[in-house]
Design an enzyme around this catalytic site. Structure first.
Site, short mmCIF file in Angstrom:
data_model
loop_
_atom_site.label_atom_id
_atom_site.label_comp_id
_atom_site.label_asym_id
_atom_site.label_seq_id
_atom_site.Cartn_x
_atom_site.Cartn_y
_atom_site.Cartn_z
N CYS A 258 0.82 -1.23 0.00
CA CYS A 258 0.00 0.00 0.00
C CYS A 258 0.85 1.27 0.00
O CYS A 258 0.65 2.17 -0.82
CB CYS A 258 -0.99 -0.02 1.17
N HIS A 306 -2.63 1.23 6.77
CA HIS A 306 -3.01 1.16 5.36
C HIS A 306 -3.15 2.58 4.82
O HIS A 306 -3.51 3.51 5.54
CB HIS A 306 -4.33 0.41 5.19
N HIS A 318 -5.79 2.08 -4.28
CA HIS A 318 -4.89 1.49 -3.28
C HIS A 318 -4.43 0.10 -3.69
O HIS A 318 -5.05 -0.56 -4.54
CB HIS A 318 -5.57 1.44 -1.90
#
Length: 342
Positions: A258, A306, A318
């Protein structure tokens, strides 16, 4: 794609020191939905460990820089001590002769000159000579004291530098040990994810991977509407990676985790963004959720494990998790934390 993903993750597992054989067994789920949820949960745990390991690596890199600086300072101060001591040694013979003369009762004062002089001229000559010798000796003593003081000061600095170098080395060793533990934990967690993913049916794997874009999303229309800028241009760069696989620790150009995707996207527009999600959350300026614009960076979970790039209309770009390629997805699917504008 599944075989390529598994190969990429297994390679990453080897890098971090883990192995499927050493992982704890994964209990078989009762239903397909449980299997997918288990996969998602394990993947999130692994992503947390991944970001922690990356943070530890960044911390170690910083500590090693401090250690190198401390070692260089110690070397420089040691050289300064040696030069200062060499300077002291230049004056040592003079000091030794003066001390010996004083110990042996040498007559070097004006009263002695009066007592031994045979004439006024001789007295003047002797007194003049004594004045010159006294001045020379005094100057040399002053120089000796200055050199000694400089040497003492240099040694004090060197001792502090030595302490700092030792402390820096100890801190680096501590962080290095922590990093190795995190890498070991990550290796085991990755092995569990690979095992859980391998247990999914082809249908479940397809459901987990999902669609690269949500229904009704038009990438071309979005790109045409973007105003050039670091954030929107990074979003545009990131959108070219849709479909690339998720791999822990990867920063592109064809596979990502990520934070690696965010770093890569902004690098394409000249922004040197930190490597980890937690560090990225301190970069740029804060943005309220209601003020989000395409290209802003959005963070998720309480531990900021994240990160993605806002794509407008409640969506984000993402690199989600293992088994799910880079995609555009609703932000509501992940617990929101904060946002920054780069």
């Amino acid at each position: 794609m599944g075989g390529a993903l598994a190969a990429g993750v297994l390679a990453t597992t080897a890098l971090y020191g883990g192995s499927p054989a050493g992982a704890d067994p994964v209990a078989l789920p009762n239903t397909a939905s449980e299997a997918v949820q288990r996969m998602i949960d394990l993947s999130h745990q692994s992503e947390q460990l991944n970001q922690q390991a990356l943070d530890a690596q960044s911390d170690l890199d910083a500590k090693l820089v401090i250690q190198r600086d401390a070692d260089a300072k110690l070397a420089a101060t040691t050289d300064a001590v040696n030069r200062a001591r060499d300077e002291v040694r230049k004056y040592q013979p003079v000091i030794d002769r003066t001390a010996i003369a004083a110990y042996q009762g040498a007559r070097t004062n004006r009263l002695f000159a009066v007592l031994v002089s045979d004439s006024p001229q001789q007295l003047l000559d002797q007194m003049s000579t004594l004045d010159v010798l006294a001045a020379q000796t005094s100057a040399q003593l002053d120089q000796y004291k200055t050199a000694t003081d400089s040497a003492d000061a240099a040694e004090a600095v060197a001792r502090r530098a030595d302490d700092e170098a030792r402390a820096a080395a100890d801190k680096a060793d501590s962080v290095r040990a922590d990093l190795e533990r995190k890498r070991s934990d990550l290796g085991g967690a990755i092995a569990q994810v690979v095992q859980a993913w391998g247990a999914l049916s082809t249908k479940d794997k397809s459901a987990l991977a999902g669609s690269p874009f949500p229904p009704g999303f038009d990438r071309d229309t979005l790109l045409q509407g973007l105003v050039p800028g670091s954030g929107t241009s990074a979003l545009a760069a990131g959108l070219t990676r849709v479909g690339d696989p998720y791999v822990w620790g990867a920063t592109g150009p064809n596979q990502f985790d990520c934070s690696g995707l965010v770093q890569w996207a902004f690098k394409q527009v000249g922004k040197d963004v930190p490597r980890t999600s937690s560090a990225q959350a301190t970069y740029g300026t804060p943005v309220a959720k209601e003020d989000l614009q395409p290209g802003d960076v959005v963070f998720f979970y309480s531990d900021i494990s994240h990160v993605g790039i806002y794509a407008g209309n409640g969506l984000m770009l993402h690199a989600s998790t293992f088994g799910v390629p880079v995609a555009v997805a609703p932000m509501s699917s992940t617990p929101y934390h904060s946002a920054r504008r780069y």
